[in-house]
Enzyme design. Structure first.
Site, PDB file in Angstrom:
ATOM      1  N   HIS A   1       0.801  -1.237   0.000  1.00 45.83           N
ATOM      2  CA  HIS A   1       0.000   0.000   0.000  1.00 45.83           C
ATOM      3  C   HIS A   1       0.828   1.280   0.000  1.00 45.83           C
ATOM      4  CE1 HIS A   1       0.930  -0.076   4.280  1.00 45.83           C
ATOM      5  NE2 HIS A   1       0.658   1.205   4.298  1.00 45.83           N
TER       6      HIS A   1
HETATM    7  C1  UD1 Z   1      -2.234   5.128   6.062  1.00 44.86           C
HETATM    8  C2  UD1 Z   1      -0.945   5.636   6.726  1.00 44.86           C
HETATM    9  C3  UD1 Z   1       0.128   4.554   6.630  1.00 44.86           C
HETATM   10  C4  UD1 Z   1      -0.378   3.228   7.186  1.00 44.86           C
HETATM   11  C5  UD1 Z   1      -1.651   2.839   6.409  1.00 44.86           C
HETATM   12  C6  UD1 Z   1      -2.219   1.526   6.872  1.00 44.86           C
HETATM   13  C7  UD1 Z   1      -0.551   8.059   6.612  1.00 44.86           C
HETATM   14  C8  UD1 Z   1       0.278   9.109   5.980  1.00 44.86           C
HETATM   15  N1  UD1 Z   1      -0.448   6.828   6.060  1.00 44.86           N
HETATM   16  O1  UD1 Z   1      -1.964   4.996   4.668  1.00 44.86           O
HETATM   17  O2  UD1 Z   1       1.247   4.973   7.383  1.00 44.86           O
HETATM   18  O3  UD1 Z   1       0.609   2.225   7.017  1.00 44.86           O
HETATM   19  O4  UD1 Z   1      -2.608   3.889   6.624  1.00 44.86           O
HETATM   20  O5  UD1 Z   1      -3.367   1.175   6.143  1.00 44.86           O
HETATM   21  O6  UD1 Z   1      -1.264   8.347   7.528  1.00 44.86           O
HETATM   22  N2  UD1 Z   1      -9.431   4.245   1.958  1.00 44.86           N
HETATM   23  C9  UD1 Z   1     -10.638   3.581   1.917  1.00 44.86           C
HETATM   24  N3  UD1 Z   1     -11.175   3.182   3.106  1.00 44.86           N
HETATM   25  C10 UD1 Z   1     -10.601   3.437   4.300  1.00 44.86           C
HETATM   26  C11 UD1 Z   1      -9.387   4.132   4.325  1.00 44.86           C
HETATM   27  C12 UD1 Z   1      -8.798   4.524   3.150  1.00 44.86           C
HETATM   28  O7  UD1 Z   1     -11.186   3.327   0.867  1.00 44.86           O
HETATM   29  O8  UD1 Z   1     -11.177   3.030   5.337  1.00 44.86           O
HETATM   30  C13 UD1 Z   1      -8.802   4.647   0.693  1.00 44.86           C
HETATM   31  C14 UD1 Z   1      -9.119   6.065   0.348  1.00 44.86           C
HETATM   32  O9  UD1 Z   1      -9.433   6.132  -0.993  1.00 44.86           O
HETATM   33  C15 UD1 Z   1      -7.821   6.782   0.589  1.00 44.86           C
HETATM   34  C16 UD1 Z   1      -6.765   5.711   0.433  1.00 44.86           C
HETATM   35  O10 UD1 Z   1      -7.406   4.498   0.787  1.00 44.86           O
HETATM   36  O11 UD1 Z   1      -7.624   7.836  -0.287  1.00 44.86           O
HETATM   37  C17 UD1 Z   1      -5.587   5.943   1.311  1.00 44.86           C
HETATM   38  O12 UD1 Z   1      -5.965   6.055   2.683  1.00 44.86           O
HETATM   39  P1  UD1 Z   1      -5.119   6.948   3.723  1.00 44.86           P
HETATM   40  O13 UD1 Z   1      -5.599   6.770   5.097  1.00 44.86           O
HETATM   41  O14 UD1 Z   1      -5.011   8.314   3.216  1.00 44.86           O
HETATM   42  O15 UD1 Z   1      -3.669   6.361   3.614  1.00 44.86           O
HETATM   43  P2  UD1 Z   1      -3.185   4.880   3.644  1.00 44.86           P
HETATM   44  O16 UD1 Z   1      -2.617   4.561   2.311  1.00 44.86           O
HETATM   45  O17 UD1 Z   1      -4.239   3.980   4.197  1.00 44.86           O
END
Ligand code: UD1
Length: 351
Positions: free
Chosen positions: A201
């Site tokens: 990820h």
């Molecule tokens: C975040 C953390 C990372 C951690 C990871 C674990 C930061 C900078 N990054 O990255 O350190 O290892 O979480 O998962 O805080 N999304 C969904 N559903 C959700 C959450 C996210 O669909 O419940 C999608 C959204 O489209 C979003 C993307 O995933 O844009 C990324 O989510 P985000 O929380 O921004 O960052 P992670 O890549 O999950």
């Protein structure tokens, strides 16, 4: 003493659980829990609360996704009134996600002491958003709870006073130890005896199409010898859909609950990942781990554990995989203080 915990993303639910449990056994402590809503899908959040037995959040800020600036800013502006109302004596923040940094910043301006659980980790790679979050959070924190010796050294070399640093061990491993018996008892669900478990990820791996394509092609190659089982993070799912490469031969799954994922890790022949926490969990479990990153903020998993960094070098991935399949995988040991008592030590220090 009123302790307020702030969490928001999947890897930190495993860390808050043992700390809340240990503090709940002390009658001079009252606790509240704020969920920022950074992760909001049921399979990225709710299921962890139920399996880890974490009380329902007192407040959910429901910030959802967004750019880094927007997500961080939203958490800050929604958290400030909550802290003004709850008036905690200390706020505990966990790990290195945007929720961690945002909460530490708000507290520091309100003069509320901050404790950082998982302090001191450094990848020395500022292109990772998590590294920026770690550095700033540690700069602002009043109590720094480190998981391993390298964390103490990093903080000391940045000028943090020794009196603020407390080496308590690994809170994530507390949860693993508590729930390992449930993972062992959980059914195998028709998976092959041997498989490579994959998670992916990191923006550096999934946001660039050429890199993601090359990783997927390598996984398809691995799959010819060893079944690839791949629970896909929502961010990665979006990017893979955009890329359009055929992945029908891989065993793709939705993000899994904690116990089911732990069971898959324990039984895996090898884990291929870019996650931070999974490097630690495989080290504890003694399962070979190949990390698709050039660096790690968790060097103890390489120096003592089963982790090997392969970066974006797919030849190295093939070569390390061959060693593992020939039974020549690296042997590791469990790092000191990864003993299931980190939450207890934190509670003791706070009290
Ligand atoms: C975040 C953390 C990372 C951690 C990871 C674990 C930061 C900078 N990054 O990255 O350190 O290892 O979480 O998962 O805080 N999304 C969904 N559903 C959700 C959450 C996210 O669909 O419940 C999608 C959204 O489209 C979003 C993307 O995933 O844009 C990324 O989510 P985000 O929380 O921004 O960052 P992670 O890549 O999950």
């Amino acid at each position: 003493m009123h302790v307020l915990h702030v969490v928001g993303a999947r890897p930190n639910f495993m860390k808050v659980a043992p700390v809340m449990r240990a503090l709940s056994e002390r009658n001079q402590v009252c606790q509240s829990l704020v969920h920022t809503g950074q992760h909001y899908d049921a399979n990225m959040s709710d299921v962890f609360f139920s399996q880890l037995d974490i009380p329902a959040p007192d407040v959910n800020l429901e910030v959802g996704s967004g750019s880094h600036a927007r997500q961080t800013a939203e958490i800050m502006s929604r958290l400030e009134p909550v802290l003004l109302e709850h008036k905690p004596d200390i706020v505990l923040v966990y790990g290195d996600v945007n929720s961690t940094l945002a909460a530490a910043l708000v507290c520091s301006k309100l003069l509320i002491p901050v404790g950082h659980v998982e302090a001191g980790l450094r990848s020395f790679d500022r292109s990772m958003p998590e590294e920026v979050n770690r550095i700033v959070t540690d700069r602002l924190a009043d109590l720094l709870f480190t998981p391993s010796e390298d964390g103490d050294h990093n903080l000391q070399s940045e000028g943090v006073e020794a009196t603020k640093i407390h080496r308590v061990g690994n809170a994530m491993i507390d949860s693993l130890i508590r729930l390992l018996p449930s993972a062992i008892a959980s059914p195998n669900d028709g998976l092959p005896d041997q498989y490579a478990l994959v998670t992916l990820h990191r923006p550096s791996n999934v946001d660039d199409s050429a890199t993601l394509r090359s990783i997927i092609e390598s996984l398809l190659e691995v799959n010819a010898h060893l079944n690839v089982v791949f629970p896909v993070h929502p961010r990665t799912r979006q990017r893979m859909t955009m890329l359009g490469t055929s992945v029908t031969n891989l065993h793709l799954l939705e993000p899994l609950p904690y116990i089911e994922f732990l069971a898959l890790q324990r039984r895996a022949t090898v884990v291929i990942t870019d996650s931070g926490g999974i490097q630690e969990e495989t080290t504890y479990l003694g399962v070979p781990c190949l990390t698709l990153r050039d660096n790690t903020e968790r060097p103890v998993t390489v120096n003592l554990g089963t982790n090997v960094l392969v970066g974006k070098n797919m030849d190295k991935l093939r070569c390390e995989l061959t060693k593992i399949l020939e039974g020549k995988s690296k042997l590791g040991m469990i790092p000191p203080l990864w003993d299931g008592q980190a939450g207890e030590r934190i509670a003791e220090i706070l009290c």
